[in-house]
Write a protein that holds these residues in place. Structure first.
Motif, PDB file in Angstrom:
ATOM      1  N   MET A   1       0.842  -1.163   0.000  1.00 42.94           N
ATOM      2  CA  MET A   1       0.000   0.000   0.000  1.00 42.94           C
ATOM      3  C   MET A   1       0.894   1.236   0.000  1.00 42.94           C
ATOM      4  N   SER A   2       0.558   2.161  -0.845  1.00 42.71           N
ATOM      5  CA  SER A   2       1.383   3.364  -0.923  1.00 42.71           C
ATOM      6  C   SER A   2       0.875   4.407   0.068  1.00 42.71           C
ATOM      7  N   GLU A   3       1.814   5.078   0.669  1.00 41.34           N
ATOM      8  CA  GLU A   3       1.469   6.137   1.610  1.00 41.34           C
ATOM      9  C   GLU A   3       1.420   7.452   0.855  1.00 41.34           C
ATOM     10  N   THR A   4       0.489   8.298   1.222  1.00 45.05           N
ATOM     11  CA  THR A   4       0.396   9.601   0.581  1.00 45.05           C
ATOM     12  C   THR A   4       1.328  10.572   1.287  1.00 45.05           C
ATOM     13  N   PRO A   5       1.987  11.423   0.529  1.00 41.10           N
ATOM     14  CA  PRO A   5       2.869  12.401   1.168  1.00 41.10           C
ATOM     15  C   PRO A   5       2.054  13.429   1.936  1.00 41.10           C
ATOM     16  N   THR A   6       2.631  13.932   3.024  1.00 39.03           N
ATOM     17  CA  THR A   6       1.926  14.921   3.831  1.00 39.03           C
ATOM     18  C   THR A   6       1.966  16.294   3.196  1.00 39.03           C
ATOM     19  N   SER A   7       2.941  16.538   2.337  1.00 37.02           N
ATOM     20  CA  SER A   7       2.998  17.831   1.662  1.00 37.02           C
ATOM     21  C   SER A   7       3.571  17.646   0.267  1.00 37.02           C
ATOM     22  N   ILE A   8       3.229  18.562  -0.594  1.00 33.16           N
ATOM     23  CA  ILE A   8       3.722  18.518  -1.963  1.00 33.16           C
ATOM     24  C   ILE A   8       5.081  19.212  -1.987  1.00 33.16           C
ATOM     25  N   PRO A   9       6.107  18.543  -2.492  1.00 34.39           N
ATOM     26  CA  PRO A   9       7.416  19.194  -2.543  1.00 34.39           C
ATOM     27  C   PRO A   9       7.420  20.300  -3.587  1.00 34.39           C
ATOM     28  N   PRO A  10       8.255  21.307  -3.398  1.00 33.59           N
ATOM     29  CA  PRO A  10       8.327  22.376  -4.393  1.00 33.59           C
ATOM     30  C   PRO A  10       8.873  21.828  -5.709  1.00 33.59           C
ATOM     31  N   PRO A  11       8.577  22.497  -6.808  1.00 37.35           N
ATOM     32  CA  PRO A  11       9.086  22.020  -8.088  1.00 37.35           C
ATOM     33  C   PRO A  11      10.606  22.070  -8.118  1.00 37.35           C
ATOM     34  N   PRO A  12      11.233  21.223  -8.923  1.00 33.75           N
ATOM     35  CA  PRO A  12      12.697  21.219  -8.977  1.00 33.75           C
ATOM     36  C   PRO A  12      13.233  22.545  -9.501  1.00 33.75           C
ATOM     37  N   SER A  13      14.387  22.912  -9.016  1.00 35.32           N
ATOM     38  CA  SER A  13      15.003  24.180  -9.403  1.00 35.32           C
ATOM     39  C   SER A  13      15.616  24.068 -10.792  1.00 35.32           C
ATOM     40  N   LYS A  14      15.445  25.115 -11.583  1.00 32.37           N
ATOM     41  CA  LYS A  14      16.061  25.163 -12.901  1.00 32.37           C
ATOM     42  C   LYS A  14      17.455  25.773 -12.830  1.00 32.37           C
ATOM     43  N   LEU A  15      17.833  26.269 -11.669  1.00 27.51           N
ATOM     44  CA  LEU A  15      19.133  26.896 -11.506  1.00 27.51           C
ATOM     45  C   LEU A  15      20.227  25.837 -11.489  1.00 27.51           C
ATOM     46  N   PRO A  16      21.418  26.191 -11.970  1.00 31.06           N
ATOM     47  CA  PRO A  16      22.516  25.220 -11.928  1.00 31.06           C
ATOM     48  C   PRO A  16      22.922  24.954 -10.477  1.00 31.06           C
ATOM     49  N   PRO A  17      23.408  23.756 -10.186  1.00 32.74           N
ATOM     50  CA  PRO A  17      23.822  23.458  -8.806  1.00 32.74           C
ATOM     51  C   PRO A  17      25.041  24.283  -8.413  1.00 32.74           C
ATOM     52  N   PRO A  18      25.164  24.614  -7.136  1.00 28.66           N
ATOM     53  CA  PRO A  18      26.312  25.414  -6.705  1.00 28.66           C
ATOM     54  C   PRO A  18      27.619  24.641  -6.856  1.00 28.66           C
ATOM     55  N   THR A  19      28.665  25.370  -7.227  1.00 25.26           N
ATOM     56  CA  THR A  19      29.970  24.747  -7.425  1.00 25.26           C
ATOM     57  C   THR A  19      30.882  24.940  -6.216  1.00 25.26           C
ATOM     58  N   GLY A  20      30.578  25.889  -5.359  1.00 29.20           N
ATOM     59  CA  GLY A  20      31.437  26.191  -4.222  1.00 29.20           C
ATOM     60  C   GLY A  20      32.285  27.428  -4.459  1.00 29.20           C
ATOM     61  N   ILE A  22      32.361  31.177  -5.238  1.00 30.22           N
ATOM     62  CA  ILE A  22      31.373  32.254  -5.126  1.00 30.22           C
ATOM     63  C   ILE A  22      31.233  33.033  -6.421  1.00 30.22           C
ATOM     64  N   ILE A  23      32.304  33.356  -7.077  1.00 33.56           N
ATOM     65  CA  ILE A  23      32.241  34.148  -8.310  1.00 33.56           C
ATOM     66  C   ILE A  23      31.475  33.386  -9.389  1.00 33.56           C
ATOM     67  N   THR A  24      31.808  32.124  -9.575  1.00 36.01           N
ATOM     68  CA  THR A  24      31.124  31.318 -10.588  1.00 36.01           C
ATOM     69  C   THR A  24      29.643  31.168 -10.268  1.00 36.01           C
ATOM     70  N   ASP A  25      29.330  30.928  -8.991  1.00 34.00           N
ATOM     71  CA  ASP A  25      27.932  30.764  -8.593  1.00 34.00           C
ATOM     72  C   ASP A  25      27.126  32.031  -8.815  1.00 34.00           C
ATOM     73  N   VAL A  26      27.699  33.180  -8.508  1.00 31.27           N
ATOM     74  CA  VAL A  26      26.995  34.455  -8.698  1.00 31.27           C
ATOM     75  C   VAL A  26      26.757  34.707 -10.186  1.00 31.27           C
ATOM     76  N   ILE A  27      27.760  34.437 -11.000  1.00 30.45           N
ATOM     77  CA  ILE A  27      27.610  34.650 -12.443  1.00 30.45           C
ATOM     78  C   ILE A  27      26.546  33.713 -13.012  1.00 30.45           C
ATOM     79  N   GLN A  28      26.578  32.432 -12.621  1.00 28.91           N
ATOM     80  CA  GLN A  28      25.585  31.473 -13.109  1.00 28.91           C
ATOM     81  C   GLN A  28      24.180  31.845 -12.636  1.00 28.91           C
TER      82      GLN A  28
END
Length: 123
Positions: A1-20, A22-28
């Motif tokens: 039996m599948s359990e229903t989630p208690t909340s709907i997760p936010p949609p996935p981010s379209k932003l690139p993942p952080p690289t660590g 700071i300059i590259t992350d701010v530019i991206q």
């Protein structure tokens, strides 16, 4: 039996993942600013308000004072409208979650007859 989630997760981010880095992350992040929900409308509202206040203030004061007013107005309006838009989106997510959780569960019944059997009422 599948359990229903208690909340709907936010949609996935379209932003690139952080690289660590700071300059590259701010530019991206700056290159992908249009992928952030509410950012476009907030920035356009801030630009229009800042330009309007800057022009009005520039008629009665010097250019430096008018520039300061324009930048301050841009920041206040942009941040305020972005915050309000994000709050409205979060409230909408919560409302959808409540509606989904309050819906009655539907159980799909499996038929005992094989699918190839003929229906006696369809003569």
């Amino acid at each position: 039996m599948s359990e229903t989630p208690t909340s709907i997760p936010p949609p996935p981010s379209k932003l690139p993942p952080p690289t660590g880095n700071i300059i590259t992350d701010v530019i991206q992040s700056a290159l992908h600013i249009t992928d952030i929900p509410c950012a476009r409308n907030s920035l356009l509202g801030g630009i229009a308000s800042g330009a309007g206040i800057g022009v009005v203030r520039g008629m009665s004061a010097g250019a430096l004072v008018a520039g300061n007013w324009a930048i301050a107005t841009f920041m206040i309006v942009s941040l305020g409208s972005f915050h309000l838009c994000q709050k409205q989106m979060e409230d909408e997510r919560k409302k959808v979650t409540r509606v989904i959780e309050s819906m009655p569960r539907r159980v799909v019944k499996q038929e005992d007859e094989p699918s190839g059997s003929s229906n006696p009422t369809a003569s």
